[in-house]
Structure formats: C-alpha cells, structure tokens
Enzyme design. Structure first.
Site, PDB file in Angstrom:
ATOM      1  N   SER A 275       9.718   7.215   1.828  1.00  0.00           N
ATOM      2  CA  SER A 275       8.878   6.021   1.898  1.00  0.00           C
ATOM      3  C   SER A 275       8.197   5.681   0.582  1.00  0.00           C
ATOM      4  O   SER A 275       7.945   4.502   0.298  1.00  0.00           O
ATOM      5  CB  SER A 275       7.821   6.169   3.002  1.00  0.00           C
ATOM      6  N   HIS A 327       2.608   6.047  -0.984  1.00  0.00           N
ATOM      7  CA  HIS A 327       2.956   4.633  -0.784  1.00  0.00           C
ATOM      8  C   HIS A 327       2.360   3.760  -1.885  1.00  0.00           C
ATOM      9  O   HIS A 327       3.040   2.904  -2.452  1.00  0.00           O
ATOM     10  CB  HIS A 327       2.453   4.158   0.581  1.00  0.00           C
TER      11      HIS A 327
END
Length: 497
Positions: A275, A327
């Site tokens: 991610s 992230h």
C-alpha cells in the site's frame, strides 16, 4: 459418402485496457487508427465497430470487430480479426492486423493535440449520434471479452506491462508463504518477520533490504486482495500514460520512501504490504492531474475520484492497525516523482530528458532514505543488547542458589558479597543507561519494572547477608516480602511479552 465439416476460420483476439480514456475518447481514436490501417468500416456503434480488410467490404480478407466492455478491472476493448471463410490456414495476418491497429492507435494517442482529439470526437458524433443504441452483436463480443478482460489483469501487454508483473509477484509470494505454513487470514508476527517485514530493531540492525521486501508481503488474504485491486486500478490508468520504465522506477522509489517514513515513525510496529508504493503511484497521478498533460475534460473527474480515494483511505487509517505513516510517505514521494517526470512526458522524444527526470528523484529519495537510515537510533536494539548483559549478570548472581545447603556460612557470605551484590549493582547501573535512552514507551515501562526488580533483588541479598552474618531471623518477614514482590514483578513482565 462421409459428411464433411468446414474447418473454422483462423482468428486472433486481443484485449487491451483503455486506461485514462473514456469509451467515447477511445472509440474516436480507434476509428481514426482503423482508417490509417486501411480498414473498410462496415458498421459503427457506441460500443465499438465492425470493419474489413481488402479492396472492398464485400470482398474482404479479414473481418475485424472491436467491442468495448466494462469488467471489474475497468474499461477494456476486445479486438478480434477473423479470416475469410476461403482461408483455412493461419498465416499470422490476423495478428498483424491487430498489431498495426494498436501501433497506429498508440501514435495517435501520444502525438495528437487537444484540437486533434476534439476533431476526432466531432467525427465520431457524426457517425454515432448521441443516444444511439449499442450494437447487440458487439455486446455479445463484450460478453466474450469479460473473462478475457479479467484475465488481462494478469497478462503483461503493451501499455500494461509492469502492473501485472507486480500483481503476479505479490500473489506468487503470498502463495509460497501459505504453502510454507503461514496463516492466510492472520499470519503471526514472526512469520512476517521471517519473510521480510519492516521492523525497526531488525531493519536498523543491518537488514536494510526489509525496506523493499516488505512491499511484497501481505498480512492476510484480504490485505492482499484490497491492495491488488487498488494496484490494478491505478496501474491501468497510469502505466499507459507513464510508460514501463517511469512506472517501475516510481513504484520502487515510492515503496522505499514509504518504508523509510514508517521506520522513522514507528518504534516497534511490524509493517508489510504494497500500500505504501500504491499510495506513491496515486501521488504520481495526483501530480500529473494538476498539469495540462491530461485533457481538461477528464482531468476534473479523475482528480476528484483519486482525491476522494486518497483522503478516504488516510482518514480510515486513523482508526489504528493501519500504517498511515507509510501511506503518507508514499503519497508525498509520489507527488515529488510525478512533478519530476512531467517535463519528459511533455517531450517524450528526448531520451536524455527522461533519464534525467528519473535520476533526480531517485537520487533525492535514495539519499534522504540513506541519511534517515543511518541517523535513526536503534534504541530497541540497544535494549536487546542490554538485556543480554542482564542475563549474564543475573546468572552470575543467582549462583548463590546452586550452592550446597550444607556449605559453610562463610561460603554463602563470600558469594553474596563478592558475586551477588556486585552483579545486582551492575544490573542497576545498566538500567540507569537505559533510562537515559530514548526508548519506545512499551520498553520504558519494561525498564521501570526491571529497575524495581533489581532493587528488590539487591535488597533481598543484603537482607540475606545480614541474616546469615548475624545468625538472626529478624529480617525474615522483610525478606519474604521482597521475594513476594519479585515474583509479582516477574508475572507482570511475562504478561507484557
């Protein structure tokens, strides 16, 4: 006389992803590319067209259909070239037809201006008025292409090459992990560490490769599926636009940047998953969407869609259990890469410019990552090293309990005075060093317990020494209380494991 069956005509089918293009934009360019390829247009509909090759539609060599479908992976175009019934051998012409068409289409896509695209759109509206119905026969072609569209997610093709390789690699690693006994729903921490998860005490202890390997392992099958869906979505939009090399370099760089930020932010968190790198690619796309590289008509809708996706996932990550640091690190580094490669996307013919615009963000991200890696204190590793020292000193102090019960009092007193008490004092000195270190909060709590434990150990030895030296039982109650507290602290430390 035996019945004879007609051999099926040679055919070739290829499915391609539309990427950032809408159905109308793709069809407008496809019609122009078909014309450049010399095809005779037989029928055009909002969802595709039917054409032939040869001198005339009635005397054709191959029939070609193009149907646009919308499977879960996004808009796809399934192109099929079928030889005339008089041809029974596949000479490769069907494959060449589609290759010529795709080459012409790619040249139009990269070389046409906004004005050219607007003109092609106007021509499409003349051929296919707004509101015209889809062609049922082409819809059937779409249905045939849905499975091919799903399978296309895993097959490298022109314009969508690096993304399926990354998807397949992540899936393959997950399968191998599961075959070796790793739980596919909720893998244990040690299993993740064995496979290369990012964990500050290990990563900073020379295992720098975890900054990259953690991007390819996942914490359960749900984690894997969610990340792969997001990767396919951004890949089919972005890779055709960026090209193989830029996309691959951006993915690796933003993945490393995400891992470094996670390393900096988290003291004792095990981090894994793609991610961070995926957020990096969304960052790249966000940067490109703020430039004039993308058509104004598509820019606003895409910017809104991508922006909502990023914002939602960042807010969702605040709930805990999600590495938002990775992230954010991926997103910010992706924006940097996106703006860096913009000049080379505007002037794709300049190979040196492409190299330069990749080299600059690569040097910047890798240099910053190296500096953070070297400067970041590995206090957890310091704690582990000191615990090893504690273990050796404690073994030395506890030799008292290995002495024979019938040993002379002088032996016990000598052991307590010259081994036990000095060892406990040395442990307390080491505890003082750890209290001065900037340890993570969980380790700080353990150090407080360790300090209390060694204080009690030292006190118990001092009381035992007095009790033996004075041949007195007046210290028994106090000594019993010390032992009880030592056992209680030991239980607390076990519960914190």
């Amino acid at each position: 006389m035996k019945n004879r069956t007609t051999a099926p005509s040679p055919t070739f089918t290829q499915t391609v992803l539309l990427g950032e293009l809408s159905r109308q934009q793709y069809l407008a360019m496809a019609l122009k590319a078909a014309k450049q390829a010399g095809w005779n247009m037989v029928h055009t509909a909002p969802n595709g067209f039917r054409a032939t090759t040869g001198t005339a539609p009635d005397l054709f060599d191959e029939e070609i259909t193009l149907g646009i479908a919308a499977p879960l992976t996004g808009l796809t175009a399934t192109i099929t070239s079928t030889s005339a019934h008089s041809q029974t051998e596949d000479t490769g012409q069907n494959q060449r037809n589609i290759a010529d068409f795709l080459n012409a289409f790619e040249q139009l896509k990269t070389g046409s201006s906004d004005t050219d695209r607007a003109f092609m759109q106007a021509q499409l509206e003349q051929l296919v008025p707004p509101g015209a119905p889809d062609d049922d026969t082409l819809i059937q072609q779409e249905e045939k292409g849905k499975l091919a569209g799903f399978l296309a997610m895993f097959i490298p093709v022109e314009g969508y090459f690096i993304t399926p390789i990354l998807v397949n690699l992540n899936i393959l690693i997950f399968i191998i992990m599961s075959l070796t006994g790793v739980n596919i729903i909720s893998p244990e921490s040690q299993s993740l560490l064995n496979w290369g998860a990012n964990f500050r005490p290990l990563t900073l202890a020379g295992e720098w490769w975890r900054l990259l390997t953690n991007c390819f392992i996942h914490i359960g099958v749900i984690h894997l599926l969610m990340n792969m869906y997001a990767l396919v979505y951004i890949g089919m939009l972005l890779e055709p636009f960026m090209g193989r090399l830029r996309f691959a370099v951006a993915y690796v760089l933003t993945g490393i940047a995400a891992s470094v930020v996670s390393l900096w932010w988290h003291d004792l968190t095990i981090s894994a998953g793609a991610s961070g790198a995926i957020f990096g690619m969304y960052g790249v796309f966000l940067a490109l969407l703020t430039t004039n590289l993308v058509e104004a008509s598509a820019r606003k809708a895409m910017l809104s869609s991508i922006g909502v996706f990023v914002a939602y996932n960042l807010v969702f990550g605040l709930k805990g259990g999600i590495d938002n640091a990775a992230h954010i690190g991926g997103l910010v580094s992706g924006i940097l890469v996106g703006y860096s490669v913009t000049p080379s996307l505007k002037k794709p013919a300049l190979a040196q410019l492409r190299t330069l615009t990749l080299l600059i963000p690569a040097l910047l991200i890798l240099t910053c990552s190296f500096i953070v890696y070297k400067k970041l204190p590995n206090t957890a590793a310091l704690y582990d090293a000191k615990v090893q020292e504690f273990t050796l000193l404690e073994q030395q102090a506890l030799e008292l309990y290995n002495l024979p019960e019938n040993a002379p009092d002088s032996v016990f007193l000598n052991n307590i005075k010259n081994k036990g008490i000095p060892a406990w004092n040395a442990c307390l000195s080491i505890v003082g060093e750890l209290e001065q270190a900037d340890l993570p909060e969980p380790l700080q709590k353990r150090v407080k317990l360790i300090h209390a434990y060694y204080d009690l150990r030292l006190k118990s030895y001092q009381l035992t020494y007095k009790s033996i030296a004075e041949q007195s039982h007046q210290y028994d109650a106090e000594l019993k209380s010390c032992i009880s507290q030592i056992e209680a602290i030991g239980k607390q430390m076990e519960d914190m494991q």
